[in-house]
Design an enzyme around this catalytic site. Structure first.
Site, short mmCIF file in Angstrom:
data_model
loop_
_atom_site.label_atom_id
_atom_site.label_comp_id
_atom_site.label_asym_id
_atom_site.label_seq_id
_atom_site.Cartn_x
_atom_site.Cartn_y
_atom_site.Cartn_z
N GLU A 168 -55.49 -30.58 -79.67
CA GLU A 168 -56.52 -29.72 -79.07
C GLU A 168 -55.89 -28.56 -78.31
O GLU A 168 -55.81 -28.57 -77.08
CB GLU A 168 -57.44 -30.52 -78.14
CG GLU A 168 -58.40 -31.43 -78.85
CD GLU A 168 -59.43 -32.05 -77.92
OE1 GLU A 168 -59.27 -31.98 -76.68
OE2 GLU A 168 -60.41 -32.65 -78.43
N GLU A 260 -61.65 -35.71 -84.62
CA GLU A 260 -62.10 -36.39 -83.41
C GLU A 260 -63.55 -36.02 -83.12
O GLU A 260 -63.91 -34.84 -83.16
CB GLU A 260 -61.21 -36.00 -82.23
CG GLU A 260 -61.44 -36.80 -80.96
CD GLU A 260 -60.46 -36.39 -79.86
OE1 GLU A 260 -59.23 -36.34 -80.13
OE2 GLU A 260 -60.91 -36.11 -78.75
#
Length: 338
Positions: A168, A260
């Site tokens: 991320e 995710e």
């Protein structure tokens, strides 16, 4: 059974039956046996026969915290009871999170082990360089090269490895994420030229939306590499129409994998929003975009699929040990019509 096999061998020897007439044991029916080496074809993830596949599975929590949830019984349940296609192995990086930087040898060996466990069960192994805070992946370029070079060297002959080189990215522009990717990807390709590589998009893999940007940053400045996919993350109670629209637009232009997501808020906490979760998963199914859900642990948050204390035991099948999110996600892994 042993006596029967011995007797059969004696008869075969006496009558000179050719070895070719002996039937080999059937290959286990697993996601990897069915699909083989994956690759990107157009906007899709495709199997060895160039047929699009939608992988569905689970992400571990941080392996530094929840290794107790990754034991024989739980992984057997994931593969055979849940019928998952893929295990995302989430190795946090930062020292302050107790990750790779604290002991590179230990964590690299843990990842090697989990790859072997996924392989034994016929699941795809998604190796997640879980860079999160600090958010600029360029801070870890040298470490990422070292880690992925060893992983790729050892597992290059397997047909179930996928590399996720930036979990991320955040607080950093897409151009800098792209620069990082174009440094790390060749390191993997030098060892393993065939496996698919995933790259997280900016603003916590939101295609830039969480920073007020849009997918245009990526679409106008694509990574200079082949056989790659861009990743997108969403948490259904927090990320609604603006995020969904960005995903929808981007999916028409670039290959995407959702590495995710959760049915709760962006912290994996709070009430489940199954309405928005269904909207997202229906879209992903329609586009054959694969996903891994966060997370396969007994963390106290609502986003962990198991009830607290489950991982200390040995019972992981069925739904009695699952939180509501776990029941919902398990059903959508098992039932491909959903």
């Amino acid at each position: 059974m042993i006596r029967s096999l011995v007797a059969g061998a004696m008869i075969a020897a006496a009558t000179l039956v050719p070895v070719a007439t002996v039937q080999a044991a059937p290959t286990a029916d697993t996601p990897v046996s069915r699909n083989g080496q994956l690759h990107v074809c157009g906007l899709k993830l495709c199997n060895e026969n160039d047929q699009p596949v939608q992988l569905r599975g689970m992400s571990t929590h941080g392996i530094q915290w929840y290794s107790s949830c990754l034991k024989k019984a739980s992984l057997d349940a994931l593969a055979t009871d849940w019928k998952a296609d893929i295990l995302r192995i989430s190795m946090y990086v930062a020292k302050k999170e107790g990750g790779y930087e604290t002991n590179p040898r230990k964590f690299t060996d843990m990842v090697h082990g989990y790859i072997e466990e996924a392989t034994k069960r016929g699941m795809y192994a998604l190796v997640d360089w879980h860079q999160l805070d600090p958010g600029d992946p360029n801070l870890y370029t040298a470490k990422a090269k070292t880690f992925f070079a060893e992983i790729a060297e050892r597992h290059k002959d397997k047909n179930n490895i996928i590399y996720d080189i930036a979990n991320e990215p955040n607080g950093v522009s897409w151009s800098k994420v792209k620069s990082y990717a174009e440094q790390v990807i060749p390191t993997i390709r030098a060892k393993d030229p065939d496996s698919v590589i995933f790259v997280g998009t900016h603003a916590w893999s939101s295609l830039g939306v969480s920073d007020g940007r849009t997918e245009a940053d990526v679409l106008n400045n694509k990574i200079n590499a082949s056989n790659i996919m861009y990743t997108f993350h969403f948490y259904a109670a927090s990320h609604h129409q603006e995020y969904f629209d960005a995903l929808s637009r981007a999916a028409a232009k670039i290959p995407i994998f959702v590495t995710e997501f959760g049915t709760q808020d962006y912290a994996g906490e709070g009430a489940n929003d199954f309405t928005w979760s269904k909207k997202y998963l229906d879209f992903l199914k329609s586009k054959q975009i694969g996903w891994t859900n966060w997370n396969f642990s007994d963390d106290e948050r609502s986003g962990a699929v198991f009830k607290e204390g489950t991982c200390a035991g040995s019972s992981f099948t069925g739904t009695s040990k699952l939180k509501p999110a776990g029941v919902w996600i398990r059903e959508r892994i098992i039932n491909r019509n959903l």
